[in-house]
Scaffold this active site. Structure first.
Site, PDB file in Angstrom:
ATOM      1  N   SER A  94      73.469   5.825 101.027  1.00  0.00           N
ATOM      2  CA  SER A  94      72.495   6.161 100.178  1.00  0.00           C
ATOM      3  C   SER A  94      72.198   7.610  99.521  1.00  0.00           C
ATOM      4  CB  SER A  94      71.304   5.883 100.900  1.00  0.00           C
ATOM      5  OG  SER A  94      69.799   6.115 100.117  1.00  0.00           O
ATOM      6  N   TYR A 123      65.223   6.209 108.765  1.00  0.00           N
ATOM      7  CA  TYR A 123      66.235   5.504 108.002  1.00  0.00           C
ATOM      8  C   TYR A 123      67.176   6.181 107.426  1.00  0.00           C
ATOM      9  CZ  TYR A 123      67.997   3.211 103.807  1.00  0.00           C
ATOM     10  OH  TYR A 123      68.977   2.646 102.562  1.00  0.00           O
ATOM     11  N   LYS A 132      71.675   6.408 108.146  1.00  0.00           N
ATOM     12  CA  LYS A 132      72.877   6.513 106.750  1.00  0.00           C
ATOM     13  C   LYS A 132      73.732   7.741 107.294  1.00  0.00           C
ATOM     14  CE  LYS A 132      71.803   2.715 104.741  1.00  0.00           C
ATOM     15  NZ  LYS A 132      72.413   1.764 104.919  1.00  0.00           N
TER      16      LYS A 132
HETATM   17  P1  NAD Z   1      68.198  -6.049 101.403  1.00  0.00           P
HETATM   18  O1  NAD Z   1      67.212  -6.105 102.422  1.00  0.00           O
HETATM   19  O2  NAD Z   1      67.733  -6.883 100.184  1.00  0.00           O
HETATM   20  O3  NAD Z   1      69.417  -6.560 102.243  1.00  0.00           O
HETATM   21  C1  NAD Z   1      69.798  -6.346 103.343  1.00  0.00           C
HETATM   22  C2  NAD Z   1      70.465  -7.900 103.815  1.00  0.00           C
HETATM   23  O4  NAD Z   1      70.808  -7.436 105.290  1.00  0.00           O
HETATM   24  C3  NAD Z   1      69.213  -8.889 104.134  1.00  0.00           C
HETATM   25  O5  NAD Z   1      69.529 -10.164 103.561  1.00  0.00           O
HETATM   26  C4  NAD Z   1      68.973  -9.028 105.499  1.00  0.00           C
HETATM   27  O6  NAD Z   1      68.486 -10.234 106.029  1.00  0.00           O
HETATM   28  C5  NAD Z   1      70.239  -8.665 106.273  1.00  0.00           C
HETATM   29  N1  NAD Z   1      70.347  -8.132 107.295  1.00  0.00           N
HETATM   30  C6  NAD Z   1      69.575  -7.081 108.006  1.00  0.00           C
HETATM   31  N2  NAD Z   1      69.843  -6.585 109.162  1.00  0.00           N
HETATM   32  C7  NAD Z   1      70.801  -7.628 109.704  1.00  0.00           C
HETATM   33  C8  NAD Z   1      71.816  -7.973 110.703  1.00  0.00           C
HETATM   34  N3  NAD Z   1      71.419  -7.054 112.001  1.00  0.00           N
HETATM   35  N4  NAD Z   1      72.455  -8.793 110.737  1.00  0.00           N
HETATM   36  C9  NAD Z   1      72.682  -9.578 109.631  1.00  0.00           C
HETATM   37  N5  NAD Z   1      71.926  -9.505 108.459  1.00  0.00           N
HETATM   38  C10 NAD Z   1      71.119  -8.488 108.471  1.00  0.00           C
HETATM   39  O7  NAD Z   1      68.523  -4.800 100.949  1.00  0.00           O
HETATM   40  P2  NAD Z   1      69.501  -4.086  99.740  1.00  0.00           P
HETATM   41  O8  NAD Z   1      68.505  -3.577  98.720  1.00  0.00           O
HETATM   42  O9  NAD Z   1      70.275  -5.309  99.245  1.00  0.00           O
HETATM   43  O10 NAD Z   1      70.073  -3.095 100.484  1.00  0.00           O
HETATM   44  C11 NAD Z   1      71.747  -3.537 100.824  1.00  0.00           C
HETATM   45  C12 NAD Z   1      71.847  -2.275 101.548  1.00  0.00           C
HETATM   46  O11 NAD Z   1      72.148  -1.149 100.705  1.00  0.00           O
HETATM   47  C13 NAD Z   1      71.203  -1.542 102.820  1.00  0.00           C
HETATM   48  O12 NAD Z   1      72.249  -1.171 103.824  1.00  0.00           O
HETATM   49  C14 NAD Z   1      70.522  -0.729 102.373  1.00  0.00           C
HETATM   50  O13 NAD Z   1      70.249   0.407 103.403  1.00  0.00           O
HETATM   51  C15 NAD Z   1      71.343  -0.049 101.283  1.00  0.00           C
HETATM   52  N6  NAD Z   1      70.660   1.056 100.211  1.00  0.00           N
HETATM   53  C16 NAD Z   1      69.595   0.170  99.415  1.00  0.00           C
HETATM   54  C17 NAD Z   1      69.014   0.781  98.601  1.00  0.00           C
HETATM   55  C18 NAD Z   1      67.901   0.189  97.655  1.00  0.00           C
HETATM   56  O14 NAD Z   1      66.960   0.911  97.184  1.00  0.00           O
HETATM   57  N7  NAD Z   1      67.908  -1.104  97.553  1.00  0.00           N
HETATM   58  C19 NAD Z   1      69.194   2.210  98.064  1.00  0.00           C
HETATM   59  C20 NAD Z   1      70.231   2.717  99.050  1.00  0.00           C
HETATM   60  C21 NAD Z   1      70.881   2.059 100.067  1.00  0.00           C
HETATM   61  N1  UFG Z   2      56.407   5.335  93.110  1.00  0.00           N
HETATM   62  C1  UFG Z   2      55.319   5.380  92.726  1.00  0.00           C
HETATM   63  N2  UFG Z   2      54.371   4.185  93.093  1.00  0.00           N
HETATM   64  C2  UFG Z   2      54.956   3.219  94.096  1.00  0.00           C
HETATM   65  C3  UFG Z   2      56.150   3.308  94.475  1.00  0.00           C
HETATM   66  C4  UFG Z   2      57.007   4.634  94.059  1.00  0.00           C
HETATM   67  O1  UFG Z   2      54.618   6.242  91.874  1.00  0.00           O
HETATM   68  O2  UFG Z   2      54.157   2.327  94.163  1.00  0.00           O
HETATM   69  C5  UFG Z   2      57.072   6.625  92.671  1.00  0.00           C
HETATM   70  C6  UFG Z   2      57.748   7.417  93.940  1.00  0.00           C
HETATM   71  O3  UFG Z   2      56.799   8.465  94.261  1.00  0.00           O
HETATM   72  C7  UFG Z   2      59.148   7.812  93.346  1.00  0.00           C
HETATM   73  C8  UFG Z   2      59.591   6.813  92.321  1.00  0.00           C
HETATM   74  O4  UFG Z   2      58.545   6.047  92.257  1.00  0.00           O
HETATM   75  O5  UFG Z   2      58.757   9.078  92.456  1.00  0.00           O
HETATM   76  C9  UFG Z   2      60.481   5.899  93.093  1.00  0.00           C
HETATM   77  O6  UFG Z   2      60.294   5.520  94.348  1.00  0.00           O
HETATM   78  P1  UFG Z   2      60.960   4.375  95.274  1.00  0.00           P
HETATM   79  O7  UFG Z   2      60.047   3.998  96.364  1.00  0.00           O
HETATM   80  O8  UFG Z   2      61.248   3.340  94.219  1.00  0.00           O
HETATM   81  O9  UFG Z   2      62.240   4.605  95.593  1.00  0.00           O
HETATM   82  P2  UFG Z   2      62.840   6.148  96.243  1.00  0.00           P
HETATM   83  O10 UFG Z   2      63.281   7.250  95.329  1.00  0.00           O
HETATM   84  O11 UFG Z   2      61.779   6.726  97.187  1.00  0.00           O
HETATM   85  O12 UFG Z   2      63.855   5.619  97.265  1.00  0.00           O
HETATM   86  C10 UFG Z   2      64.526   4.567  96.971  1.00  0.00           C
HETATM   87  C11 UFG Z   2      64.658   3.643  98.299  1.00  0.00           C
HETATM   88  C12 UFG Z   2      65.531   4.585  99.435  1.00  0.00           C
HETATM   89  C13 UFG Z   2      67.043   5.030  99.020  1.00  0.00           C
HETATM   90  C14 UFG Z   2      66.628   6.021  97.506  1.00  0.00           C
HETATM   91  C15 UFG Z   2      67.936   6.527  97.160  1.00  0.00           C
HETATM   92  O13 UFG Z   2      63.725   3.455  98.811  1.00  0.00           O
HETATM   93  O14 UFG Z   2      65.902   3.696 100.531  1.00  0.00           O
HETATM   94  O15 UFG Z   2      65.930   5.212  96.585  1.00  0.00           O
HETATM   95  O16 UFG Z   2      67.856   7.282  95.946  1.00  0.00           O
HETATM   96  F1  UFG Z   2      67.447   5.957  99.906  1.00  0.00           F
END
Ligand code: NAD
Ligand code: UFG
Length: 337
Positions: free
Chosen positions: A126, A150, A154
């Site tokens: 991330s 979190y 990572k």
């Molecule tokens: P998500 O929660 O939609 O998907 C994660 C999936 O993993 C879910 O289906 C959950 O049921 C499953 N899971 C969790 N723990 C598990 C376990 N112990 N065993 C088996 N399955 C398990 O999240 P996502 O947004 O699809 O994110 C996927 C990956 O990308 C994660 O590792 C997350 O940290 C990373 N990531 C997400 C974002 C974001 O903003 N969505 C940003 C950066 C990194």
């Molecule tokens: N924000 C609002 N109102 C809300 C939610 C968010 O104003 O209800 C703003 C936040 O302050 C930020 C922007 O919208 O400026 C984006 O916020 P998000 O919560 O959507 O995303 P973040 O950038 O905080 O974090 C996300 C994921 C993290 C990941 C990161 C990677 O949640 O897990 O992107 O860039 F690590």
């Protein structure tokens, strides 16, 4: 037998879109997910989109005997490891669950891969590992830091993968640093389905547009950004899924490697930009209130995308209008379910 790609967390948001893209590229996909943050109905959506229902095992990446049986019973060529917990706020209240799931889970998976002789892995990292940016755009050599458990999970898994690669350089590993994934499959059949109140901006905006919530809280308008609200690099989940297909191909073709690349667009948009783009896509007014800053938030963050292009030949293609149009189509579909 056709080579199989094991996708942990494959019923989740990013994993499900990637599974669909991989199937359309001709891979056989096996999903392992414990459904703690997703539903098995996603498998029907993948089947409807691709014409193929992925193989599915409901189970946990921390379950070593289960992993051994999965590797023993399928010809797995590579693993895409999405499974994990991802809510920043929650990680500060239940850090042990985050270390257990994300770090211990990854170690269990890597050990099972070692036992099975599978050494090709694409890992979901991330942009959070960059902490508060010292300069923009963020290049992959930017110093790393974590401001919450979190983010720290990572960082730790990135380091574990580096240690592993240094100890046994025949591994082929890609550490992909995602920026802010949004949007949905263009069919409208699959998208983000957060449980409870969304933590992230775009699912919240979508729920206000659909009438499920009254207004968006905009966390601060006094940042050093063009309109004072936070700026992020939002990337369409289908672009992200394509990025994984490129990273997988890269790894499968490499003799050995430890690749670390950003998956972003290189462009930052503010909270207000995103709200207005969503209003345009949905034709609905999205009410918002400016409130105080959210603790731990940074002002702005966007990716340098050159390394991903150089190494993978991949660039994000979709616009914020695509992100909002597709997210809205999915929201409408969800509301009708
Ligand atoms: P998500 O929660 O939609 O998907 C994660 C999936 O993993 C879910 O289906 C959950 O049921 C499953 N899971 C969790 N723990 C598990 C376990 N112990 N065993 C088996 N399955 C398990 O999240 P996502 O947004 O699809 O994110 C996927 C990956 O990308 C994660 O590792 C997350 O940290 C990373 N990531 C997400 C974002 C974001 O903003 N969505 C940003 C950066 C990194
Ligand atoms: N924000 C609002 N109102 C809300 C939610 C968010 O104003 O209800 C703003 C936040 O302050 C930020 C922007 O919208 O400026 C984006 O916020 P998000 O919560 O959507 O995303 P973040 O950038 O905080 O974090 C996300 C994921 C993290 C990941 C990161 C990677 O949640 O897990 O992107 O860039 F690590």
């Amino acid at each position: 037998m056709q080579a199989t790609i094991l996708v942990t967390g494959g019923t989740g948001f990013i994993g499900s879109h990637t599974a669909a893209v991989l199937q359309q590229a001709g891979y056989r996909v096996l999903i392992l997910d414990n459904l703690c943050n997703s539903a098995a109905g996603v498998l029907d959506a993948i089947a409807a989109i691709t014409g193929i229902r992925p193989d599915f095992v409901q189970g946990d990446v921390r379950d070593a005997p289960l992993l051994d049986s999965v590797f023993a019973s399928h010809p797995i060529a590579a693993v895409l490891h999405f499974a994990g917990l991802k809510a920043v706020g929650e990680s500060t209240t239940m850090p042990l669950a985050y270390y257990d799931n994300n770090v211990h889970g990854s170690v269990q998976l890597l050990q099972a891969m070692q036992r099975a002789g599978v050494r090709t892995l694409v890992f979901s990292s991330s942009a959070t590992v960059y902490g508060d940016p010292q300069k923009l755009p963020l290049t992959e050599d930017h110093p790393r830091s974590a401001t919450n458990p979190y983010g720290h999970t990572k960082l730790v898994v990135e380091d574990i993968l580096e240690n592993l690669y240094n100890s046994q350089p025949d591994w082929r590993i890609a550490r992909l640093r995602y920026f802010n994934p949004v949007g949905a499959h263009p069919s409208g059949l699959m998208g983000e389905a957060p449980q409870g109140t969304p933590n992230n901006l775009m699912p919240f905006v979508a729920q206000v547009a659909v009438g499920q919530r009254d207004s968006v809280k905009v966390f601060g308008n006094d940042y050093d950004t063009p309109d004072g609200t936070g700026v992020r690099d939002y990337i369409h989940v289908m672009d992200l899924a394509e990025g994984h297909a490129h990273a997988l191909k890269y790894c499968l073709n490499a003799a050995q490697d430890l690749l670390t690349v950003n998956l972003g667009t290189g462009v930052g948009y503010s909270v207000l930009d995103m709200i207005h783009a969503f209003e345009q896509a949905s034709g609905k007014a999205v009410a918002y209130d400016i409130v105080g800053r959210r603790p731990g938030d940074i002002a702005a963050c966007w990716a340098d995308t050159e390394l991903a292009f150089q190494k993978l030949g991949w660039r994000a293609q979709k616009s914020i209008q695509d992100m909002c149009d597709d997210a809205w189509r999915w929201e409408m579909h969800r509301a009708a379910l």
